[in-house]
Enzyme design. Structure first.
Site, PDB file in Angstrom:
ATOM      1  N   ASP A 421      -7.312   6.130   1.877  1.00 29.31           N
ATOM      2  CA  ASP A 421      -7.263   4.815   2.506  1.00 29.31           C
ATOM      3  C   ASP A 421      -7.879   4.884   3.906  1.00 29.31           C
ATOM      4  O   ASP A 421      -8.056   5.955   4.484  1.00 29.31           O
ATOM      5  CB  ASP A 421      -5.809   4.352   2.582  1.00 29.31           C
ATOM      6  CG  ASP A 421      -5.669   2.833   2.571  1.00 29.31           C
ATOM      7  OD1 ASP A 421      -6.696   2.142   2.706  1.00 29.31           O
ATOM      8  OD2 ASP A 421      -4.536   2.342   2.422  1.00 29.31           O
ATOM      9  N   GLU A 424     -12.026   2.860   8.455  1.00 22.89           N
ATOM     10  CA  GLU A 424     -12.884   1.812   9.024  1.00 22.89           C
ATOM     11  C   GLU A 424     -12.661   1.630  10.527  1.00 22.89           C
ATOM     12  O   GLU A 424     -13.603   1.351  11.262  1.00 22.89           O
ATOM     13  CB  GLU A 424     -12.607   0.460   8.340  1.00 22.89           C
ATOM     14  CG  GLU A 424     -12.727   0.484   6.832  1.00 22.89           C
ATOM     15  CD  GLU A 424     -11.378   0.687   6.145  1.00 22.89           C
ATOM     16  OE1 GLU A 424     -11.358   0.722   4.905  1.00 22.89           O
ATOM     17  OE2 GLU A 424     -10.353   0.794   6.868  1.00 22.89           O
ATOM     18  N   ASP A 487      -7.622  -5.098   0.416  1.00 21.37           N
ATOM     19  CA  ASP A 487      -6.443  -5.961   0.491  1.00 21.37           C
ATOM     20  C   ASP A 487      -6.795  -7.408   0.173  1.00 21.37           C
ATOM     21  O   ASP A 487      -7.352  -8.133   1.006  1.00 21.37           O
ATOM     22  CB  ASP A 487      -5.812  -5.870   1.879  1.00 21.37           C
ATOM     23  CG  ASP A 487      -5.351  -4.457   2.196  1.00 21.37           C
ATOM     24  OD1 ASP A 487      -5.301  -3.630   1.266  1.00 21.37           O
ATOM     25  OD2 ASP A 487      -5.044  -4.187   3.368  1.00 21.37           O
TER      26      ASP A 487
END
Length: 763
Positions: A421, A424, A487
């Protein structure tokens, strides 16, 4: 970014200069360099006090032509780089390109692509193929601009033809065609409902037979017909801009050439295509919860392949220290062994590249110099996600080895793969160990992160058994599958957003893609969950995952259980077909889930379709995106066969139909022969043993070869299906057991060891 104020004027404080003519050239056998002043030179004095752009033109690969434009070339090359630069001289360039001269005309040819320049005319680059101009850099096509903040931007503009549509630039959730959009290639954690993207790829594809890759790892700013309506403009805050024009002519050929440059996806293990079930994010769970979920799936007949532990398998405030929370998982090795031995499951755990200050690993990594530092020498920290967290510096070889050691410990406990995950939110006010430019590292960080994890898995598990579940990526990230869409909300609108993002990512060179079935934020109602389950189980990878609520099907209703069970079993039967599609992704860069444009480039109606897709070569999927089951979808030319009902659907044309929760538009292409495996309980079995060949609308003279891979690495079983008049014959090579031909609704069985079967079509 936009530099102009309308067509005639520049924005306040912006000064631009464009290549105007060609003052000199240097020509080699396989490349040439143009020297282009930014104003007309009529006398010697005009050569003073003005910029001269160096424009290098070369061919890094067959069918690809690169252009590197430099204003001031004396700065340091700090890296990183997305793609290796071709050598200044040598056989690699000579093999790819050839230069010819005819008077003032200069041409660089590579494969079917040419770059043509008239050195006596005004500055212009024409990229041609098949007797037509694909795109051109004209009067404002090459140059630079300075902005009020003093920044220097190198820019290029390439022309758009009438009706030309632009796709790609990563996994973007905005309208599918990029025309009219401003896009910044800049990693962000913006969900699926904004213009931001987790996977930013400076590569765009058009419906005119070519694509363009900007070889720059930092921020690339695009104006796609949004500043100059007939141009795609891209710019970087740098002294040099390098881009490659990639020829097709078919869109699949463009992707093949582009992924040959930046890397093809690894072939993920077959087990990863089964159904994944997650704990979800912030829900309450422990070993009892996990066991209850796994048993519940088995009791309801839903085959499960992978169980995923999300963030809170670790202790709060200590992510990511790779240590199980002993209060909820007191015996992780035993639990993982029981999941493997009692239920046949693979396991995945969530990780990220952050180390929280409370974790003992923080001090260890700080002392070793493995965390990204501020310019003053201190560790860069913030409190978002985890209090006082630092960021692992993957430019440090020692940090990569240290991080890999943490992963190896988990693999030794019985973990099979990792969800990588984040990646970014990477700061730019920092100093990297290897001296990389912080702006260029912002996007590139994810490459180092995912590569470290993927290579650790490959080393531990062997070639072909490594898979990650990654959220962030840049160009070349397709080499480390698989990626998921991030998401999304639990709405039908977000389901459509996710599909747009996945199709866009596929047109950006990524072969494998997934999404959170039911949506991540919020809780779906039963109707949405069932429709999303159909879509998810007709994707390359399938995962049940949420944020604050569970995604086990019985939380919704009994029909949700049936839908999940039936479509999981359908996916397992499709495994020989899906693994062939997976091979195409690994070998050619063709995504498993394909925008209709890829398979039907000559049908203009397919060029804008973003609510349906091809799954492999021969299956059309149109997810139901409405609560009442109504779906509008387009069928290309021919008579297609509904895979679930056997109904025939004719094209070209649009269809509006209403579906119950047991079905959706899932159509087999006319002339296709689809292999259906005999197994339903697992994604991994001998797909060739007992395979059924489903033939659809075979025309007279059809000759179709169907390859059925073998998960054990044995040679493929190969079936050649031919139709002559009313007779259909199948020749089999390497089939390990009995097999069947399903033709026009009638089944014909070949006994074990049979190498040929002839069946007349039904009346």
């Amino acid at each position: 970014m936009k530099f102009t104020d309308g067509y005639w004027m520049m924005r306040d404080g912006v000064h631009a200069a464009y290549a105007t003519e060609i003052a000199d050239i240097r020509v080699a056998e396989d490349r040439f360099t143009l020297y282009a002043p930014v104003r007309r030179v009529r006398r010697r004095g005009d050569t003073l006090n003005g910029a001269l752009l160096t424009v290098e033109c070369f061919a890094p690969a067959e069918g690809v032509i690169g252009v590197r434009v430099t204003h001031h070339g004396g700065g340091p090359d700090r890296g990183p780089h997305l793609a290796p630069r071709p050598p200044a001289e040598g056989p690699a360039g000579a093999a790819a390109g050839k230069v010819t001269r005819d008077g003032t005309l200069l041409e660089l040819a590579s494969g079917g692509l040419s770059l043509r320049v008239d050195t006596a005319a005004g500055y212009r680059l024409d990229f041609t193929a098949d007797g037509r101009t694909l795109t051109s850099a004209g009067a404002r096509g090459t140059g630079f601009a300075t902005t009020p903040d003093g920044a220097h931007h190198s820019l290029a503009q390439l022309s758009l033809g009438v009706g030309e549509l632009v796709y790609g630039l990563g996994e973007r959730f905005t309208p599918f065609t990029r025309n009219g959009q401003s896009v910044d290639i800049w990693q962000a954690d913006g969900g699926t409902a904004s213009e931001q993207a987790y996977k930013n790829i400076p590569f765009h594809l058009t419906n005119r037979g070519y694509g363009v890759f900007v070889n720059h790892p930092g921020k690339v700013s695009y104006e796609v017909g949004s500043e100059a309506v007939g141009q795609v403009q891209f710019s970087v805050a740098d002294q040099t801009l390098e881009y490659y024009v990639v020829h097709g002519p078919a869109p699949k050929d463009v992707l093949a050439r582009y992924t040959a440059l930046t890397g093809r996806p690894a072939l993920p293990p077959a087990w990863s295509l089964g159904l994944w079930l997650s704990t979800s994010f912030t829900t309450s769970y422990d070993e009892e919860t996990v066991t209850r979920f796994v048993r519940g799936m088995a009791e309801r007949g839903i085959p499960l392949g992978v169980f995923h532990f999300d963030c809170f398998w670790m202790r709060a405030y200590q992510w990511c220290d790779f240590t199980w929370d002993p209060e909820v998982f007191p015996d992780p090795e035993g639990m993982l062994r029981r999941l493997r031995e009692d239920h046949g499951l693979k396991t995945c755990v969530w990780i990220n590249p952050y180390i929280a200050q409370k974790s003992p690993l923080f001090d260890e990594a700080r002392e070793l110099g493995y965390l990204v530092r501020r310019p003053d020498g201190g560790v860069w920290q913030w409190d978002m996600w985890q209090a006082g967290m630092g960021l692992v510096d993957f430019t440090h070889p020692g940090a990569r080895a240290w991080y890999a050691d943490q992963l190896r410990a988990l693999l030794g406990q019985g973990v099979d793969c990792f969800k990588t995950d984040f990646g970014e939110r990477v700061p730019t006010d920092v100093v990297w160990h290897d001296g990389s430019d912080p702006e260029r590292m912002h996007n590139y960080y994810t490459q180092l992160y995912n590569r470290t994890v993927f290579e650790t898995l490959t080393e531990a598990r062997g070639e072909g058994d490594a898979v990650v579940f990654a959220r962030s990526a840049t160009a070349g990230g397709q080499r480390y599958p698989v990626h998921w869409g991030g998401d999304c909300e639990s709405t039908f609108g977000a389901m459509a957003e996710s599909l747009r993002g996945g199709l866009s990512l596929g047109l950006s060179g990524f072969g494998f893609w997934s999404h959170d079935i039911g949506g991540f934020e919020g809780t779906p109602d039963a109707a949405l969950f069932k429709r999303w389950a159909q879509f998810g189980l007709l994707s390359s990878h399938s995962r049940l995952h949420g944020s604050t609520s569970y995604r086990v099907p019985w939380e919704f209703d009994d029909e949700a259980v049936a839908v999940t069970r039936d479509f999981t079993r359908l996916k397992h039967r499709l495994m020989p077909y899906l693994m062939h599609a997976a091979r195409q992704a690994a070998e050619r860069g063709t995504p498993v889930m394909r925008a209709m444009l890829l398979d039907f480039p000559d049908d203009p109606a397919c060029h804008t379709l973003d609510r349906q897709y091809m799954l492999g070569d021969d299956l059309l999927v149109a997810p139901v995106l409405t609560p009442d089951g109504t779906v509008d979808y387009y069928v290309p030319h021919g008579t297609w066969t509904h895979l679930l009902s056997g109904a025939r659907v004719s094209g070209p044309g649009w269809h509006r139909e209403q579906y119950g929760f047991d079905s959706l538009p899932l159509l087999a292409r006319p002339g296709s022969v689809l292999p259906f495996g005999a197994g339903e309980e697992s994604a991994v079995y001998d797909w060739a043993d007992g395979v059924t060949l489903r033939a659809h609308q075979l025309p007279d003279g059809a000759d179709v070869t169907t390859r059925v891979p073998r998960p054990d690495g044995q040679p493929d079983a190969v079936f050649r299906t031919r139709r002559t008049g009313r007779s259909v014959t199948v020749e089999a090579t390497g089939a390990p057991g009995p097999w069947r031909l399903l033709l026009d609704g009638a089944a014909h069985t070949a006994p074990e060891g049979a190498t040929e079967l002839t069946a007349p079509p039904a009346p």
